[in-house]
Design an enzyme around this catalytic site. Structure first.
Site, PDB file in Angstrom:
ATOM      1  N   ARG A   1       0.808  -1.226   0.000  1.00 49.50           N
ATOM      2  CA  ARG A   1       0.000   0.000   0.000  1.00 49.50           C
ATOM      3  C   ARG A   1       0.842   1.277   0.000  1.00 49.50           C
ATOM      4  O   ARG A   1       0.327   2.359  -0.236  1.00 49.50           O
ATOM      5  CB  ARG A   1      -0.964  -0.013   1.196  1.00 49.50           C
TER       6      ARG A   1
ATOM      7  N   LYS B   1       8.911  -1.709   2.574  1.00 41.95           N
ATOM      8  CA  LYS B   1       8.199  -0.735   3.409  1.00 41.95           C
ATOM      9  C   LYS B   1       9.087  -0.116   4.492  1.00 41.95           C
ATOM     10  O   LYS B   1       9.011   1.093   4.756  1.00 41.95           O
ATOM     11  CB  LYS B   1       7.018  -1.444   4.058  1.00 41.95           C
TER      12      LYS B   1
ATOM     13  N   THR C   1       4.211 -12.968  11.189  1.00 47.66           N
ATOM     14  CA  THR C   1       5.296 -12.527  12.069  1.00 47.66           C
ATOM     15  C   THR C   1       5.984 -13.704  12.776  1.00 47.66           C
ATOM     16  O   THR C   1       7.194 -13.658  13.018  1.00 47.66           O
ATOM     17  CB  THR C   1       4.756 -11.546  13.126  1.00 47.66           C
TER      18      THR C   1
ATOM     19  N   ASP D   1       8.775  -1.540  11.232  1.00 46.54           N
ATOM     20  CA  ASP D   1       7.928  -0.474  10.704  1.00 46.54           C
ATOM     21  C   ASP D   1       7.221   0.296  11.809  1.00 46.54           C
ATOM     22  O   ASP D   1       6.196   0.920  11.577  1.00 46.54           O
ATOM     23  CB  ASP D   1       6.898  -1.064   9.735  1.00 46.54           C
TER      24      ASP D   1
ATOM     25  N   TYR E   1      32.144  30.892  -8.578  1.00 44.66           N
ATOM     26  CA  TYR E   1      32.245  29.432  -8.442  1.00 44.66           C
ATOM     27  C   TYR E   1      33.637  29.046  -7.972  1.00 44.66           C
ATOM     28  O   TYR E   1      34.631  29.367  -8.630  1.00 44.66           O
ATOM     29  CB  TYR E   1      31.949  28.728  -9.775  1.00 44.66           C
TER      30      TYR E   1
ATOM     31  N   ALA F   1      41.187  42.662 -12.813  1.00 45.16           N
ATOM     32  CA  ALA F   1      39.821  42.305 -13.208  1.00 45.16           C
ATOM     33  C   ALA F   1      39.816  41.810 -14.653  1.00 45.16           C
ATOM     34  O   ALA F   1      40.549  42.317 -15.499  1.00 45.16           O
ATOM     35  CB  ALA F   1      38.909  43.515 -13.061  1.00 45.16           C
TER      36      ALA F   1
HETATM   37  C1  UD1 Z   1       1.378  -7.066  14.366  1.00 44.77           C
HETATM   38  C2  UD1 Z   1       0.832  -7.854  15.537  1.00 44.77           C
HETATM   39  C3  UD1 Z   1      -0.232  -7.033  16.225  1.00 44.77           C
HETATM   40  C4  UD1 Z   1       0.324  -5.690  16.673  1.00 44.77           C
HETATM   41  C5  UD1 Z   1       0.945  -4.958  15.489  1.00 44.77           C
HETATM   42  C6  UD1 Z   1       1.665  -3.732  15.938  1.00 44.77           C
HETATM   43  C7  UD1 Z   1       0.997 -10.179  14.803  1.00 44.77           C
HETATM   44  C8  UD1 Z   1       0.256 -11.362  14.351  1.00 44.77           C
HETATM   45  N1  UD1 Z   1       0.276  -9.090  15.057  1.00 44.77           N
HETATM   46  O1  UD1 Z   1       0.343  -6.915  13.450  1.00 44.77           O
HETATM   47  O2  UD1 Z   1      -0.726  -7.724  17.360  1.00 44.77           O
HETATM   48  O3  UD1 Z   1      -0.677  -4.909  17.247  1.00 44.77           O
HETATM   49  O4  UD1 Z   1       1.902  -5.816  14.820  1.00 44.77           O
HETATM   50  O5  UD1 Z   1       2.142  -3.054  14.819  1.00 44.77           O
HETATM   51  O6  UD1 Z   1       2.181 -10.269  14.971  1.00 44.77           O
HETATM   52  N2  UD1 Z   1       6.668  -9.127   8.961  1.00 44.77           N
HETATM   53  C9  UD1 Z   1       7.588  -9.968   8.381  1.00 44.77           C
HETATM   54  N3  UD1 Z   1       7.135 -11.089   7.752  1.00 44.77           N
HETATM   55  C10 UD1 Z   1       5.830 -11.414   7.683  1.00 44.77           C
HETATM   56  C11 UD1 Z   1       4.906 -10.538   8.276  1.00 44.77           C
HETATM   57  C12 UD1 Z   1       5.352  -9.411   8.919  1.00 44.77           C
HETATM   58  O7  UD1 Z   1       8.785  -9.717   8.425  1.00 44.77           O
HETATM   59  O8  UD1 Z   1       5.522 -12.447   7.110  1.00 44.77           O
HETATM   60  C13 UD1 Z   1       7.162  -7.916   9.636  1.00 44.77           C
HETATM   61  C14 UD1 Z   1       6.730  -6.656   8.941  1.00 44.77           C
HETATM   62  O9  UD1 Z   1       7.759  -6.204   8.060  1.00 44.77           O
HETATM   63  C15 UD1 Z   1       6.549  -5.684  10.078  1.00 44.77           C
HETATM   64  C16 UD1 Z   1       6.253  -6.557  11.292  1.00 44.77           C
HETATM   65  O10 UD1 Z   1       6.624  -7.863  10.933  1.00 44.77           O
HETATM   66  O11 UD1 Z   1       7.707  -4.946  10.316  1.00 44.77           O
HETATM   67  C17 UD1 Z   1       4.796  -6.505  11.671  1.00 44.77           C
HETATM   68  O12 UD1 Z   1       4.050  -7.015  10.582  1.00 44.77           O
HETATM   69  P1  UD1 Z   1       2.629  -6.480  10.186  1.00 44.77           P
HETATM   70  O13 UD1 Z   1       2.122  -7.258   9.047  1.00 44.77           O
HETATM   71  O14 UD1 Z   1       2.648  -5.016  10.069  1.00 44.77           O
HETATM   72  O15 UD1 Z   1       1.817  -6.918  11.482  1.00 44.77           O
HETATM   73  P2  UD1 Z   1       0.478  -6.291  11.974  1.00 44.77           P
HETATM   74  O16 UD1 Z   1      -0.631  -6.812  11.170  1.00 44.77           O
HETATM   75  O17 UD1 Z   1       0.632  -4.830  12.083  1.00 44.77           O
HETATM   76 CA    CA Z   2       2.056  -3.167  11.336  1.00 44.17          CA
END
Ligand code: UD1
Ligand code: CA
Length: 459
Positions: free
Chosen positions: A19, A26, A82, A107, A369, A426
């Site tokens: 997005r 990101k 995650t 992030d 310059y 000059a």
């Molecule tokens: C996650 C939490 C949520 C919390 C929120 C805070 C989980 C399941 N949920 O949700 O409870 O409130 O963060 O911001 O963990 N990432 C990876 N690989 C993946 C997925 C994510 O590296 O497969 C990284 C992303 O780059 C990011 C971080 O993990 O930096 C969080 O991922 P994101 O998808 O933003 O999780 P949320 O849905 O926000």
């Molecule tokens: Ca997030």
């Protein structure tokens, strides 16, 4: 903060952030000129964590360039949640078994060192297997909710998996946690993906700990912004505005005068001395340092530079350069990389300096310059001086001694040296070295033809 052994951090950064509509991952999207993951990197460092592993997606090579040597990286080939991301760092976690590991999202730029240390304190004292860093927020939409029974945490439930009662909880998961490394390794190996998104949730380790009768703690941070993240460019702007005001407030508390916040963007890593005045529309990027009692007027744009005390930077651009105490720059001038401007130098309007040193009290007042040059002290440049440093193939240096006087509209054809106290007339095009105290005239003698104009008009 001194480094402590046994402290390690895992930064999850494999998300793609579709997005954002960015060509980059990101976590490289910037808040106040600083990629989000660099904010996270610096907070970890400030909290005294020396061992860091970053989980990256297949497009993560550029992210690596922002980390120091010795950082570990793990690859998450496919984005499967995650928990799955953390599991990719198994080797790193095993190498740090027996300790505590901080897990953070790359992030969420506003987690801070005090929160990290505060949560670690609670984690250690309680002996919990996992300490979740939480925040009380007005709008919990999109975050995992902290479910408690009596006072202890029993689960983190994602918004998409939550019922109405759970959705009404305002304590949210910031996405940062301290784990006992051994517990995390064990719990990750048993994660399932039976949820609304079909992902392996790191947050399910909480349920696992509860089930195994291990302690789960929640450290509610006094900083309600710690969980703030951005999913799109509007979100980035929101984060940018929060960060911007925080920086300006910190600077004002330290004695910097902000005349108006309009259009003022100052990097979180910049330092500014007291009594310095910042006019509207001033931008300061990177690790710039501005001294005390300076004036930066509108349109000034400083990147990775050091400005001494009492300097005036008037609507000018300065990049990767240094400016001495009491120097006056501008209006409308540019210092390009590797310019070293001495104390009390005057640089006026429409002057460009690049890769040059300019000695104390030298004056370069207009339309000039100076490239690839070493200029002494108390030199006076007439209007319109040009160092001809480039012959289309190579760059050459110009050297100008102390107290030299460069006449208006002089061309200095490099390589060339003007001695101490020497003058150039000059309009001269100087191709040969001028010894100390010599006067060089390199222009055609003038011819005057009496009545010549009348003759010319008749033709
Ligand atoms: C996650 C939490 C949520 C919390 C929120 C805070 C989980 C399941 N949920 O949700 O409870 O409130 O963060 O911001 O963990 N990432 C990876 N690989 C993946 C997925 C994510 O590296 O497969 C990284 C992303 O780059 C990011 C971080 O993990 O930096 C969080 O991922 P994101 O998808 O933003 O999780 P949320 O849905 O926000
Ligand atoms: Ca997030």
């Amino acid at each position: 903060m001194s480094k402590e052994t046994g402290l390690s951090a895992l930064i999850l950064a494999a998300g793609n952030g579709k997005r954002m509509k960015s060509a980059k991952p990101k976590v490289l999207c910037e808040v106040l000129f600083k990629p989000m993951i660099c904010w996270v990197r610096d907070w970890c460092e400030r909290a005294g964590i020396s061992e860091v592993c970053v989980v990256l997606g297949p497009d993560g090579d550029e992210v690596k360039t922002h980390f120091p040597e010795g950082t570990s990286f793990a690859l998450q080939q496919e984005r499967r949640g995650t928990g799955h991301a953390a599991l990719q760092a198994k080797a790193f976690l095993r190498a740090h078994a027996g300790g505590d590991v901080l897990v953070l999202g790359g992030d969420a730029p506003f987690v801070d060192d005090e929160t990290i240390r505060g949560a670690l304190g609670m984690h250690r004292e309680s002996g919990c297997a996992v300490t979740v860093i939480t925040a009380q927020v007005d709008d919990p939409a999109g975050y995992g909710r902290i479910v408690r029974s009596k006072r202890s945490v029993t689960a983190i439930v994602e918004e998409v998996d939550a019922d109405d009662t759970t959705r009404s909880i305002h304590e949210i998961n910031s996405g940062s946690y301290w784990f006992k490394t051994d517990f995390l390794l064990e719990a990750l190996s048993h994660l399932g993906c039976d949820n609304a998104q079909g992902e392996y949730y790191l947050t399910d380790t909480v349920r696992a700990a509860v089930r195994a009768g291990k302690g789960v703690c929640a450290y509610c941070s006094p900083n309600a912004d710690i969980a703030q993240g951005a999913n799109d460019r509007r979100g980035l702007l929101r984060l940018g505005n929060i960060a911007r005001m925080r920086v300006l407030e910190r600077l004002m508390d330290a004695g910097v005068q902000i005349l108006s916040t309009d259009g003022v963007l100052i990097s979180p890593d910049a330092e500014i001395g007291r009594d310095t005045q910042i006019y509207p529309n001033v931008i300061i990027r990177g690790r710039s340092r501005v001294g005390e009692g300076c004036v930066l007027t509108s349109g000034t744009f400083i990147t990775d530079s050091v400005i001494g005390d009492g300097a005036l930077i008037n609507a000018s651009q300065i990049t990767s350069s240094t400016v001495g105490d009491g120097a006056r720059i501008g209006p409308f001038s540019q210092l390009r990389p590797d310019s070293r401007i001495g104390k009390g130098v005057k640089i006026g309007d429409f002057v460009e300096v690049k890769n040059s040193t300019v000695g104390e009290k030298t004056s370069i007042a207009h339309l000039t310059y100076i490239g690839d040059s070493d200029v002494g002290e108390r030199v006076n440049f007439g209007c319109g001086t040009v160092t001809s440093n480039y012959d289309g193939k190579r760059k050459y240096r110009t050297v100008i001694g102390n107290d030299a006087f460069i006449g208006c509209n002089t061309n200095l054809i490099a390589p060339v040296t003007i001695g101490d106290g020497a003058y150039t007339a000059a309009g001269s095009t100087i191709t040969d070295d001028v010894p100390d105290d010599a006067l060089a005239i390199a222009r055609e003698r003038q011819t005057v033809k009496p009545g010549g104009a009348v003759k010319y008009r008749k033709n």
